[in-house]
Design an enzyme around this catalytic site. Structure first.
Site, PDB file in Angstrom:
ATOM      1  N   ASP A 114      61.988  52.472 117.342  1.00 15.03           N
ATOM      2  CA  ASP A 114      63.131  53.017 116.615  1.00 15.03           C
ATOM      3  C   ASP A 114      63.275  54.495 116.957  1.00 15.03           C
ATOM      4  O   ASP A 114      62.276  55.178 117.222  1.00 15.03           O
ATOM      5  CB  ASP A 114      62.951  52.856 115.110  1.00 15.03           C
ATOM      6  CG  ASP A 114      63.111  51.420 114.642  1.00 15.03           C
ATOM      7  OD1 ASP A 114      63.835  50.658 115.302  1.00 15.03           O
ATOM      8  OD2 ASP A 114      62.536  51.074 113.595  1.00 15.03           O
ATOM      9  N   ASP A 133      69.799  47.632 116.017  1.00 12.10           N
ATOM     10  CA  ASP A 133      70.084  47.565 114.591  1.00 12.10           C
ATOM     11  C   ASP A 133      71.536  47.918 114.267  1.00 12.10           C
ATOM     12  O   ASP A 133      72.056  47.513 113.248  1.00 12.10           O
ATOM     13  CB  ASP A 133      69.168  48.511 113.816  1.00 12.10           C
ATOM     14  CG  ASP A 133      67.705  48.124 113.938  1.00 12.10           C
ATOM     15  OD1 ASP A 133      67.419  46.923 114.075  1.00 12.10           O
ATOM     16  OD2 ASP A 133      66.858  49.043 113.912  1.00 12.10           O
TER      17      ASP A 133
END
Length: 134
Positions: A114, A133
Site C-alpha cells: 500500500d 483499492d
C-alpha cells in the site's frame, strides 16, 4: 465486444497496479513517506497482511479464499455475458481488477503493498491504500 473490452481492461488495470507497486518497492523504504500534495496526499510505503485497511491482520487466508471465489465467479459471469447493464459490467470489471491486483501481492508476498496516503480528512482517515483499492 464489450466482454473483450472488460477482460482487456481487467488485465490493463492489474498491470498498472503491479507497476505502481513495483515503483514504490524499488524507490521507498518501508514506512518512508514522500509528500505529493502537502497536507493532502503522500506516498507512504506500508505492508498490509490483513484484509481491507488491515482488518483481520494475520487471518488473510479466510478473506483470500472468499476473494478468489468471487473473482472466478465474476469473470465467469462476464464471459457468459450475464452482467447487465453496462454500468454494472464496468463496476464488476473495476472490482475484479482490484482484487486480482491485491491477490497477486498476497500470494506472492503474503502481504499487500500500500502507498496512497490521503491526509485531507485529518484523523478520520488513517489508512494507506493502493491503486487496486481505488
Amino acid at each position: 465486444m464489450t466482454t473483450v473490452i472488460a477482460l482487456i481492461s481487467i488485465a490493463a488495470l492489474v498491470a498498472i497496479d503491479q507497476i505502481t507497486k513495483h515503483l514504490v518497492v524499488t524507490n521507498f523504504a518501508i514506512g518512508e513517506t514522500m509528500p505529493v500534495w502537502e497536507g493532502v496526499l503522500n506516498f507512504t510505503y506500508v505492508r498490509n497482511d490483513g484484509a481491507v485497511f488491515g482488518f483481520l491482520s494475520g487471518k488473510g487466508y479466510i478473506f483470500n479464499t472468499v476473494t478468489v471465489l468471487i473473482v472466478l465467479v465474476g469473470i465467469a459471469l462476464i464471459v457468459m455475458r450475464k452482467i447487465q447493464p453496462k454500468l454494472l459490467l464496468w463496476a464488476a470489471t473495476l472490482v475484479i481488477a482490484g482484487r486480482i491486483g491485491n491477490l497477486i501481492d498476497l500470494f506472492r508476498l503474503s502481504y499487500v503493498i500500500d502507498f496512497i496516503d490521503v491526509r485531507c480528512f485529518g484523523r478520520f482517515w488513517v489508512w494507506v491504500f493502493n491503486f487496486a483499492d481505488c
